[in-house]
Design an enzyme around this catalytic site. Structure first.
Site, PDB file in Angstrom:
ATOM      1  N   SER A 169       0.843  -1.203   0.000  1.00 36.20           N
ATOM      2  CA  SER A 169       0.000   0.000   0.000  1.00 36.20           C
ATOM      3  C   SER A 169       0.866   1.237   0.000  1.00 36.20           C
ATOM      4  CB  SER A 169      -0.855  -0.036   1.272  1.00 36.20           C
ATOM      5  OG  SER A 169      -1.444   1.225   1.514  1.00 36.20           O
ATOM      6  N   TYR A 174      -2.031  -0.825  10.887  1.00 36.28           N
ATOM      7  CA  TYR A 174      -2.258  -1.419   9.564  1.00 36.28           C
ATOM      8  C   TYR A 174      -1.050  -1.165   8.649  1.00 36.28           C
ATOM      9  CZ  TYR A 174      -3.668  -1.568   4.727  1.00 36.28           C
ATOM     10  OH  TYR A 174      -3.676  -1.801   3.387  1.00 36.28           O
ATOM     11  N   LYS A 202       1.873  -3.750   6.684  1.00 38.49           N
ATOM     12  CA  LYS A 202       2.273  -3.745   5.268  1.00 38.49           C
ATOM     13  C   LYS A 202       3.778  -3.496   5.141  1.00 38.49           C
ATOM     14  CE  LYS A 202      -1.580  -4.852   3.472  1.00 38.49           C
ATOM     15  NZ  LYS A 202      -1.721  -6.126   2.748  1.00 38.49           N
TER      16      LYS A 202
HETATM   17  N1  UFG Z   1     -12.953  10.781   3.659  1.00 40.03           N
HETATM   18  C1  UFG Z   1     -14.002  11.595   3.987  1.00 40.03           C
HETATM   19  N2  UFG Z   1     -15.132  11.024   4.491  1.00 40.03           N
HETATM   20  C2  UFG Z   1     -15.263   9.680   4.673  1.00 40.03           C
HETATM   21  C3  UFG Z   1     -14.173   8.851   4.325  1.00 40.03           C
HETATM   22  C4  UFG Z   1     -13.027   9.440   3.815  1.00 40.03           C
HETATM   23  O1  UFG Z   1     -13.927  12.812   3.838  1.00 40.03           O
HETATM   24  O2  UFG Z   1     -16.314   9.228   5.144  1.00 40.03           O
HETATM   25  C5  UFG Z   1     -11.735  11.379   3.055  1.00 40.03           C
HETATM   26  C6  UFG Z   1     -10.474  11.138   3.852  1.00 40.03           C
HETATM   27  O3  UFG Z   1     -10.315  12.118   4.851  1.00 40.03           O
HETATM   28  C7  UFG Z   1      -9.422  11.194   2.758  1.00 40.03           C
HETATM   29  C8  UFG Z   1     -10.143  10.621   1.540  1.00 40.03           C
HETATM   30  O4  UFG Z   1     -11.521  10.778   1.811  1.00 40.03           O
HETATM   31  O5  UFG Z   1      -9.056  12.504   2.478  1.00 40.03           O
HETATM   32  C9  UFG Z   1      -9.852   9.166   1.278  1.00 40.03           C
HETATM   33  O6  UFG Z   1     -10.127   8.411   2.453  1.00 40.03           O
HETATM   34  P1  UFG Z   1     -10.235   6.830   2.435  1.00 40.03           P
HETATM   35  O7  UFG Z   1     -10.563   6.384   3.811  1.00 40.03           O
HETATM   36  O8  UFG Z   1     -11.116   6.392   1.339  1.00 40.03           O
HETATM   37  O9  UFG Z   1      -8.765   6.398   2.036  1.00 40.03           O
HETATM   38  P2  UFG Z   1      -7.388   6.708   2.769  1.00 40.03           P
HETATM   39  O10 UFG Z   1      -6.563   7.465   1.781  1.00 40.03           O
HETATM   40  O11 UFG Z   1      -7.536   7.244   4.115  1.00 40.03           O
HETATM   41  O12 UFG Z   1      -6.926   5.225   2.993  1.00 40.03           O
HETATM   42  C10 UFG Z   1      -5.904   4.698   2.310  1.00 40.03           C
HETATM   43  C11 UFG Z   1      -6.158   3.214   2.053  1.00 40.03           C
HETATM   44  C12 UFG Z   1      -6.052   2.451   3.321  1.00 40.03           C
HETATM   45  C13 UFG Z   1      -4.793   2.842   4.059  1.00 40.03           C
HETATM   46  C14 UFG Z   1      -4.758   4.299   4.319  1.00 40.03           C
HETATM   47  C15 UFG Z   1      -3.543   4.682   5.105  1.00 40.03           C
HETATM   48  O13 UFG Z   1      -7.441   3.019   1.504  1.00 40.03           O
HETATM   49  O14 UFG Z   1      -6.009   1.076   3.025  1.00 40.03           O
HETATM   50  O15 UFG Z   1      -4.769   4.951   3.092  1.00 40.03           O
HETATM   51  O16 UFG Z   1      -3.837   5.543   6.127  1.00 40.03           O
HETATM   52  F1  UFG Z   1      -4.705   2.227   5.238  1.00 40.03           F
END
Ligand code: UFG
Length: 336
Positions: free
Chosen positions: A125, A149, A153
């Site tokens: 990741s 998590y 990885k």
């Molecule tokens: N977000 C929102 N509202 C939500 C969910 C997400 O505004 O309900 C925003 C987050 O703040 C972020 C973006 O949408 O800016 C993406 O969030 P995600 O949760 O979809 O994805 P992330 O980038 O946080 O997660 C990714 C991978 C995970 C990994 C993580 C590391 O999907 O597997 O990065 O922190 F663990």
């Protein structure tokens, strides 16, 4: 053609990869314990792939069950998807994450060793890069995980580096995924998280279909063009095809490889919401709330190495990601 074993085979990314491998002519054997997926996925794979899936229900930590799979099929390569992936849960239940993500990895590699299979694709990741020292992240960006998590990885990557150092006849692909979204273009297969979605796209989909009232946008005051978080979203079928390219590379070139799988394009939360509104033809209710602890403001991939080495690049844009997500969610409002 070669036979590829997929662990976590009925999960979101694996199920799409299963179809992409079959389309490229590979035979697939799937293993999953259904701890975070539905057996209905197998029916959809049969429907879309036109073949009865070859499948064994097993936990990757069960060495005897893996031995039975390797004894029954001549496996050429393993793509190891089986893992837990919720950042919040990983902090609350670290031992579960180390057991599944690291214990499972070691167990699968030991089974491969017992059966003389040494071609391995690892689901890593972008989270292994941690706080960006520079963007886009290149594969030689320093590594530093920020949560349990992420550490599973990062340590998983290291386990495989040590394995390759001890026995250079292993050929390993370390694939660093950015943010996979979207669904199979048929609308019959997609992401179906249990409980309240942690990730942005599934949450947006569930708002669109009326299962959730509104999206909470985590932070509107980041130093980004519109103040919301920026990520590199990539279509799950592009990601699936990236796995096919990696398997082909390992089997043909007999060399290991570490690559980002992303588009190289940064998209904000509000950009994604707008694209989804266009795809669904309806507004998505949202509220800007506090930042989510541990979130980074922005990151995206340098995707040039995957193109140079694997001949792979993402083809589908954010509009197609949203259109396919919507087709899946509207046709399957409650998932599988
Ligand atoms: N977000 C929102 N509202 C939500 C969910 C997400 O505004 O309900 C925003 C987050 O703040 C972020 C973006 O949408 O800016 C993406 O969030 P995600 O949760 O979809 O994805 P992330 O980038 O946080 O997660 C990714 C991978 C995970 C990994 C993580 C590391 O999907 O597997 O990065 O922190 F663990």
């Amino acid at each position: 053609m070669a036979t590829i074993l997929l662990t976590g085979a009925t999960g979101y990314i694996a199920s799409h990869t299963w179809l992409a491998l079959q389309s490229a002519g590979y035979s697939v054997v799937g293993v999953d314990d259904f701890s975070n997926s539905s057996p209905e996925v197998l029916n959809r794979i049969q429907e879309l792939g036109g073949q009865r899936p070859v499948f064994a229900q097993a936990d990757v930590n069960d060495g005897a069950a893996l031995d039975a799979v390797f004894a029954a099929h001549r496996i050429d390569a393993v793509v190891h998807f089986a893992a837990c992936k919720a950042v919040g849960e990983s902090a609350a239940e670290p031992l579960k994450y180390y057991a599944n993500n690291l214990g499972g990895l070691v167990s699968v590699c030991q089974a491969m060793q017992r059966h003389g299979v040494k071609t391995f694709v690892f689901s890593s990741s972008a989270t292994v890069y941690g706080e960006p020292q520079f963007l886009p992240y290149t594969e030689d960006h320093p590594l530093a995980a920020m949560n349990v998590y992420g550490r599973t990885k990062l340590y998983g990557e290291q386990v495989l580096r040590d394995l390759e150092a001890a026995d250079p006849t292993w050929n390993i692909a370390w694939l660093r995924y950015f943010n996979p979204v979207g669904a199979h273009e048929s609308g019959r297969m997609g992401e179906d998280p249990r409980g309240v979605p942690n990730n942005l796209m599934p949450y947006v989909q569930q708002v669109a279909v009326g299962r959730r009232e509104f999206l909470s946008v985590y932070g509107g005051d980041y130093d980004t063009p519109d103040g919301t978080g920026v990520r590199d979203y990539l279509h799950v079928m592009d990601l699936a095809e990236g796995h096919v390219a990696a398997v082909r590379y390992l089997l043909n070139e007999k060399k290991s490889v570490t690559v980002n799988l992303g588009t190289g394009v940064g998209v904000s939360v509000l950009d994604l919401v707008k694209a989804f509104e266009r795809a669904a033809g309806k507004p998505i209710a949202y509220k800007i709330v506090d930042r989510r602890p541990g979130d980074l403001p922005a990151y995206y991939a340098d995707a040039t190495l995957a193109k140079a080495l694997l001949g792979w690049s993402a083809k589908r844009d954010i509009d197609q990601m949203c259109a396919d997500s919507w087709r899946w969610q509207s046709g399957n409002p409650n998932g599988y």
